[in-house]
Write an enzyme that holds these catalytic residues in place. Structure first.
Site, PDB file in Angstrom:
ATOM      1  N   HIS A  38       1.939 -30.983  -2.216  1.00 51.62           N
ATOM      2  CA  HIS A  38       0.588 -30.387  -2.221  1.00 51.62           C
ATOM      3  C   HIS A  38       0.560 -29.051  -1.485  1.00 51.62           C
ATOM      4  O   HIS A  38      -0.471 -28.640  -0.962  1.00 51.62           O
ATOM      5  CB  HIS A  38      -0.458 -31.320  -1.598  1.00 51.62           C
ATOM      6  N   SER A  98       5.419  -0.144  -3.540  1.00 57.73           N
ATOM      7  CA  SER A  98       4.095   0.180  -4.073  1.00 57.73           C
ATOM      8  C   SER A  98       3.951   1.692  -4.100  1.00 57.73           C
ATOM      9  O   SER A  98       4.430   2.390  -3.201  1.00 57.73           O
ATOM     10  CB  SER A  98       3.023  -0.430  -3.158  1.00 57.73           C
ATOM     11  N   LYS A 126       4.995  -1.833   1.400  1.00 53.93           N
ATOM     12  CA  LYS A 126       5.178  -2.968   0.484  1.00 53.93           C
ATOM     13  C   LYS A 126       6.606  -3.105  -0.033  1.00 53.93           C
ATOM     14  O   LYS A 126       7.277  -2.118  -0.307  1.00 53.93           O
ATOM     15  CB  LYS A 126       4.230  -2.833  -0.729  1.00 53.93           C
TER      16      LYS A 126
END
Ligand code: ARG
Length: 477
Positions: free
Chosen positions: A161, A288, A294
């Site tokens: 989960h 990016s 990034k």
């Protein structure tokens, strides 16, 4: 040809006019089926040899056809062959080119139709494609085993989960993927096995009145069983109408896609600042254009995206075939773009995943910090209580209460005062803290399939033996 150009040279007899230019553009498949040329030529060669063996071609005609096909194949490989849209597909392009050079080519289509020709080409394609994908999967699995081996001492939380569940070694986690890809290999092998029946000679739908020898062509094209006996398809109608193989092949690609998408998703999560469990290689990440900090996991995101594309191909094929009356219908020409794209994308995806994984680095410090969460061993504490004589449900309930208490007190589970712990669960002794020793916890998981270090080492050894072989990459792309 009776005043027409040779656009419909193979079927123009009953037509006074050629197809409209729009129809030619609409119906052509040569732009994508020309990649079948090596298989188509192999099929023509075997067919010509068979025709000669039963006396329908002279030895001289066979030689002329064979030489002509060799020249055409050489031109195709050299990129000098002129593919013509007006000849519609790979079969007619090659037949026309041969006819222009070799008079005997007019006899090549004896007892043959494009319907059994395309069925044969595709079966040859599938056998080849499955072998190539198998080679790529071996490469990927070796990469996974190598990285697993190099990181066998790293332990990280396993999730259910997407909640921390129980500790596992990085190697055990990576070997889970190896299992998936091993099943993919089995599936591709099964597709190749079912492809191994020769449809050539069934003609358009009902075979031929001529005395052809189907076993001859099957043998010549390698459609043989393990004992070398030729395998010919058993029903002429099924042979030209069936597209199960296309569906099974794309299904195997789609499921393989589901697998690499799941691997990609794990790595994407592990690579986030929030998880921080792995660093991805620069060669398979991108920056990016706006945000200088990034380093995005684009290879993995594309793998996830391409899985959707593969699933789409499967849906397209299933839908295309389901309402078709027997036997061949032109709809079936549309089976090839999904099949070819599935092959191409599956191949490159496996390669990209292998490259990304080979370059990924586990972050030891972050893994150790994440797996230090003692709640990961709450189940082990319940097992401890079972050993003290409690029923598992009682043990589970007691540990649940301890976890809740620790949460309320904002304290790590093993740091709860043993007096408090005993109030909730009198069966617990001072020795309970040893349950939270991670090495001990893993060492107690040595049953088959479990993440105990000895078991995992055994699995690594087994996979290394199984995947042993020439380290050459089979696909030249
Ligand atoms: N290009 C065709 C296809 O891929 C080959 C078979 C054509 N047969 C026919 N009767 N038009 O389906």
């Amino acid at each position: 040809m009776d005043g027409q150009d040779d656009t419909q040279a193979t079927w123009g007899g009953r037509f006074a006019e050629g197809p409209s230019e729009l129809m030619l553009r609409f119906s052509e498949s040569v732009s994508f089926d020309k990649r079948l040329a090596p298989f188509d030529i192999a099929g023509s060669r075997a067919h010509a040899e068979m025709l000669e063996s039963v006396g329908l071609l002279s030895p001289e005609e066979l030689t002329a056809i064979r030489d002509g096909l060799d020249t055409i194949l050489a031109e195709i490989e050299a990129g000098t062959f002129s593919w013509e849209t007006r000849y519609e597909d790979v079969h007619m392009n090659i037949e026309q080119a041969l006819t222009h050079r070799v008079a005997a080519a007019a006899k090549l289509h004896t007892a043959r139709s494009r319907n059994d020709q395309i069925a044969t080409d595709m079966r040859l394609f599938f056998k080849d494609a499955c072998a190539r994908i198998d080679g790529e999967l071996v490469w990927l699995m070796r990469a996974l085993v190598t990285v697993a081996d190099a990181n066998r001492d790293i332990v990280l939380p396993g999730y259910t989960h997407l909640q921390r569940a129980q500790p596992v070694s990085a190697a055990h986690h990576l070997l889970a993927y190896v299992e998936m890809f091993a099943r993919d290999r089995e599936r591709f092998a099964q597709v190749a096995e079912r492809a191994n029946w020769c449809p050539l000679g069934v003609g358009a739908i009902a075979g031929s009145t001529l005395p052809i020898d189907r076993a001859f062509t099957a043998r010549a094209l390698g459609f043989v069983d393990a004992a070398g006996n030729p395998r010919v398809t058993r029903n002429s109608m099924d042979s030209v109408a069936d597209r199960d193989l296309h569906i099974e092949f794309v299904s195997a690609c789609a499921l393989c896609g589901t697998h690499f998408s799941r691997v990609a998703e794990d790595l994407i999560l592990w690579n986030t600042c929030e998880f921080g469990l792995v660093d991805l290689p620069e060669g398979f990440t991108t920056g990016s254009s706006l945000m200088p900090q990034k380093k995005n996991p684009d290879s993995l995101e594309l793998l996830r995206g391409k899985a959707g594309r593969l699933h789409g191909h499967l849906a397209a094929l299933l839908t295309m075939v389901k309402g078709l009356p027997l036997t061949y219908n032109r709809d079936l020409q549309e089976d090839k773009p999904p099949v070819f794209d599935a092959f191409d994308q599956t191949t490159i995806c496996i390669q990209v995943l292998a490259g990304t994984i080979e370059g990924a680095r586990f972050n030891r410090v972050r893994c150790a910090a994440a797996v230090a969460d003692p709640n990961l061993l709450a189940t082990d504490l319940a097992d401890y209580l079972v050993e003290k004589g409690l029923a598992f449900r009682e043990a589970h309930h007691a540990v649940g209460r301890l976890v809740a208490l620790a949460e309320r007190e904002n304290i790590a589970l093993p740091l709860l005062p043993v007096g408090e712990v005993k109030k909730i669960c009198p069966a617990i002794n001072e020795d309970w803290v040893q349950v939270f020793d991670l090495d001990r916890a893993l060492a107690r998981r040595e049953n088959p399939g479990m993440p105990g270090p000895a078991t995992v080492a055994g699995e690594l050894e087994r996979w290394r033996r199984e995947l042993d072989g020439p380290a050459t990459r089979p696909v030249e792309t």
